[in-house]
Design a protein around this motif. Structure first.
Motif: not given
Length: 403
Positions: A284-312
């Motif tokens: 989904a492209g959730t790697v932070a620009p400039a810093s390249g940080e990805g692990i936290y945003y991957a897990m945060a995105g995975g959590q939000r995606t799971a919540e949306a999937v569960d709702t659907a």
């Protein structure tokens, strides 16, 4: 190769067992959903491996997974100016991705997800409104057994250039990328001749190392990650890494392995197909620009995606899948926009990189930078500090401040 006669059925099939996919699978399994977590074996993403305290707290990461603790960062300018940024009263954890990702997948399995090793091949619409997912056992190849499963919904967490995204989500083929490459090496036997500290992360801003990103030397306990990234076609990442190792006094250390992969630059404008597929993490492209940080945003995105999937799944309304991106961008979109502006301006040439490193020496900048990074929020409670930083930035942008 023959298909499995009767396809297994799941509420959700998650393709990709990295931080995003494993986090999504864990949450959905804990909600009582039947989940397939499909992971291609033998994949280790090139990654600095830094995880902030907020990730450790939020996702309950045990301390024994940390292979090192970083207590400072060193910014190195094109002119070899060194600016140290100590972390007052805290640290950044470092993880080895092979160990960390495996633990996340095992946690998903313990929560109830069914973990299988396989290589994704194709999606097709099922007569009942769901999806048929085809994969090959293991890493695929000739002779690999073909399997098919049914799922009501599919989560594509299969990284940048996601095969799931290319097949199912409009616009996922156009996402820009940085090519990342690193070498895992042994640490130097002694500090003599090496600019290396096992409790410090070094970041090199130098056009010869990367014309549009940066190089890094990150400690990993008994190993060190040395790498660079660039979106410039034809730029030699291996040559730049060799130059970086020489600059850091690490050219004589033994190389354990080499890894490369694309890193997305910006979040996709759309993460789902409006019916039965949604992307998360690097897909989904959730790697932070400039810093390249990805692990936290991957897990945060995975959590939000799971919540949306569960709702659907609960509501039967596929429109709920769009909430994954909306929730993520509501929480982190401003940070991504600020970092995007930083990368587009400060990483343009060595004169600007020199000024950027000089700004990093400012105590106000260091305080707010660490606060935002460690706790994953933009700090709004220090208006005078923000004002001082604003005017200092103006001075550097206009050239009034010396480089």
């Amino acid at each position: 190769m023959t298909a499995t006669p009767a396809a297994d059925s799941f509420d959700v099939a998650v393709v990709g067992g990295g931080p995003a996919g494993a986090t999504a699978a864990t949450h959905l399994a804990r909600q009582g959903r039947s989940v397939l977590l499909l992971d291609r074996p033998g994949e280790i993403k090139p990654c600095g491996g830094a995880i902030p305290p907020q990730l450790i707290r939020e996702f309950e990461i045990p301390q024994e997974l940390l292979c090192a603790r970083v207590h400072a960062a060193r910014m190195v300018s094109p002119a070899d100016r060194h600016v140290d940024m100590p972390i007052e009263g805290g640290y950044v954890g470092m993880v080895d991705r092979d160990v960390f990702d495996d633990w996340l997948r095992r946690r998903a399995a313990e929560a109830g997800a069914e973990l299988r090793e396989g290589t994704f091949r194709a999606l097709s619409e099922d007569d009942g409104g769901g999806v048929r997912l085809t994969y090959l056992e293991g890493r695929g190849g000739s002779g690999a057994e073909r399997h098919e499963v049914r799922a009501r919904l599919v989560v594509g967490a299969d990284g940048a250039n996601s095969a799931v995204g290319r097949q199912a989500v409009p616009g996922s083929k156009e996402i820009p990328h940085v090519a990342a490459y690193h070498e895992i090496i042994e640490p130097p036997a002694s500090a003599e001749g090496a600019c290396f500290d096992p409790q410090r992360a070094d970041v090199y801003y130098r056009g010869s190392l990367s014309p549009d990103f940066y190089g890094w030397v990150f400690p990993h306990g008994e190993q060190v990650s040395v790498g660079v990234g660039s979106a410039v076609k034809g730029f030699s990442l291996r040559q730049a890494t060799a130059e970086l190792r020489a600059a850091a006094g690490l050219e004589g250390t033994r190389t354990l392995r080499r890894e490369g992969a694309p890193l997305p630059l910006y979040p996709l404008k759309r993460w789902d197909n409006g019916r039965n597929v949604v992307l998360t993490g690097d897909a989904a492209g959730t790697v932070a620009p400039a810093s390249g940080e990805g692990i936290y945003y991957a897990m945060a995105g995975g959590q939000r995606t799971a919540e949306a999937v569960d709702t659907a799944l609960h509501s039967g309304d596929a429109k709920a899948l769009a909430q994954a991106r909306k929730a993520f961008m509501r929480e982190h979109g401003q940070v991504f926009r600020v970092l995007g502006v930083m990368q587009r301006f400060w990483y343009t040439n060595d004169d600007r990189r020199e000024r950027f490193v000089r700004i990093c020496a400012d105590p106000d900048v260091q305080s707010l930078t660490w606060d935002a990074y460690m706790n994953k929020r933009l700090v709004r409670a220090k208006p005078l500090t923000h004002a001082r930083i604003f005017f200092k930035n103006i001075a550097h942008l206009t050239g009034l401040a010396p480089a």
